[in-house]
Design an enzyme around this catalytic site. Sequence first.
Site, PDB file in Angstrom:
ATOM      1  N   TYR A 171       0.821  -1.209   0.000  1.00  0.00           N
ATOM      2  CA  TYR A 171       0.000   0.000   0.000  1.00  0.00           C
ATOM      3  C   TYR A 171       0.855   1.259   0.000  1.00  0.00           C
ATOM      4  O   TYR A 171       0.541   2.234  -0.696  1.00  0.00           O
ATOM      5  CB  TYR A 171      -0.964  -0.001   1.192  1.00  0.00           C
ATOM      6  CG  TYR A 171      -1.886  -1.192   1.211  1.00  0.00           C
ATOM      7  CD1 TYR A 171      -2.395  -1.733   0.030  1.00  0.00           C
ATOM      8  CD2 TYR A 171      -2.239  -1.806   2.402  1.00  0.00           C
ATOM      9  CE1 TYR A 171      -3.236  -2.838   0.048  1.00  0.00           C
ATOM     10  CE2 TYR A 171      -3.082  -2.905   2.425  1.00  0.00           C
ATOM     11  CZ  TYR A 171      -3.571  -3.420   1.242  1.00  0.00           C
ATOM     12  OH  TYR A 171      -4.404  -4.512   1.253  1.00  0.00           O
ATOM     13  N   ARG A 172       1.931   1.250   0.731  1.00  0.00           N
ATOM     14  CA  ARG A 172       2.818   2.417   0.745  1.00  0.00           C
ATOM     15  C   ARG A 172       3.491   2.610  -0.610  1.00  0.00           C
ATOM     16  O   ARG A 172       3.643   3.750  -1.069  1.00  0.00           O
ATOM     17  CB  ARG A 172       3.864   2.297   1.864  1.00  0.00           C
ATOM     18  CG  ARG A 172       3.273   2.369   3.269  1.00  0.00           C
ATOM     19  CD  ARG A 172       2.513   3.649   3.513  1.00  0.00           C
ATOM     20  NE  ARG A 172       2.304   3.840   4.949  1.00  0.00           N
ATOM     21  CZ  ARG A 172       1.339   4.549   5.461  1.00  0.00           C
ATOM     22  NH1 ARG A 172       0.453   5.147   4.687  1.00  0.00           N
ATOM     23  NH2 ARG A 172       1.224   4.683   6.763  1.00  0.00           N
TER      24      ARG A 172
END
Length: 183
Positions: free
Chosen positions: A148-149
Amino acid sequence: MRLVPWQPDDLVRRLDDVVTVYGEAMGYRAELLESRRGYIATHARRPGFRAVATLTTEGQLAGFGYGYTSAAGQWWHDQVRGPLDEATRRRWLTDCFEVVELHVRPAAQGHGLGDRQLRALLTMATGTTTLLSTPETDEQTSRAWRLYRRYGFVDVLRDFRFPGDERPFAVLGRDLPLPPPGQ
């Protein structure tokens, strides 16, 4: 392995497999999975529904992801909306694609399947923003958090507890559309 887009009927037809992968990936108890089965089936009929699946060469489900247009009156939307201030609500929930589920069987993790599923799902998504929730954990060691990052998801709400789950969750968001690969 091959990544395929799924129509609502594809997800419903493979519901047993979807619930199994979901349970393995999230570590949920069997009794909780039974209650989620009905929710997942109804999600396939929501506006803006998009889904992808990763299938083995034998046709087994190795992973899946789906989402839809987030709207008032939907359980997750209303749970998340409550603790947000008005400006944050407008920013993230006005035209939002909610990534509802994104899972890969634990035995198949670490081979880029989640990455391909997320990119495909967000490429098909409608809306100007996207939100998802994920259990709070060490961001450095969690494959999901690192994924996600990498995709530019930022914190919207942290240490949030959904009714029925004792674990704290983070709500993460990013703008849509995704830039082309390599940018």
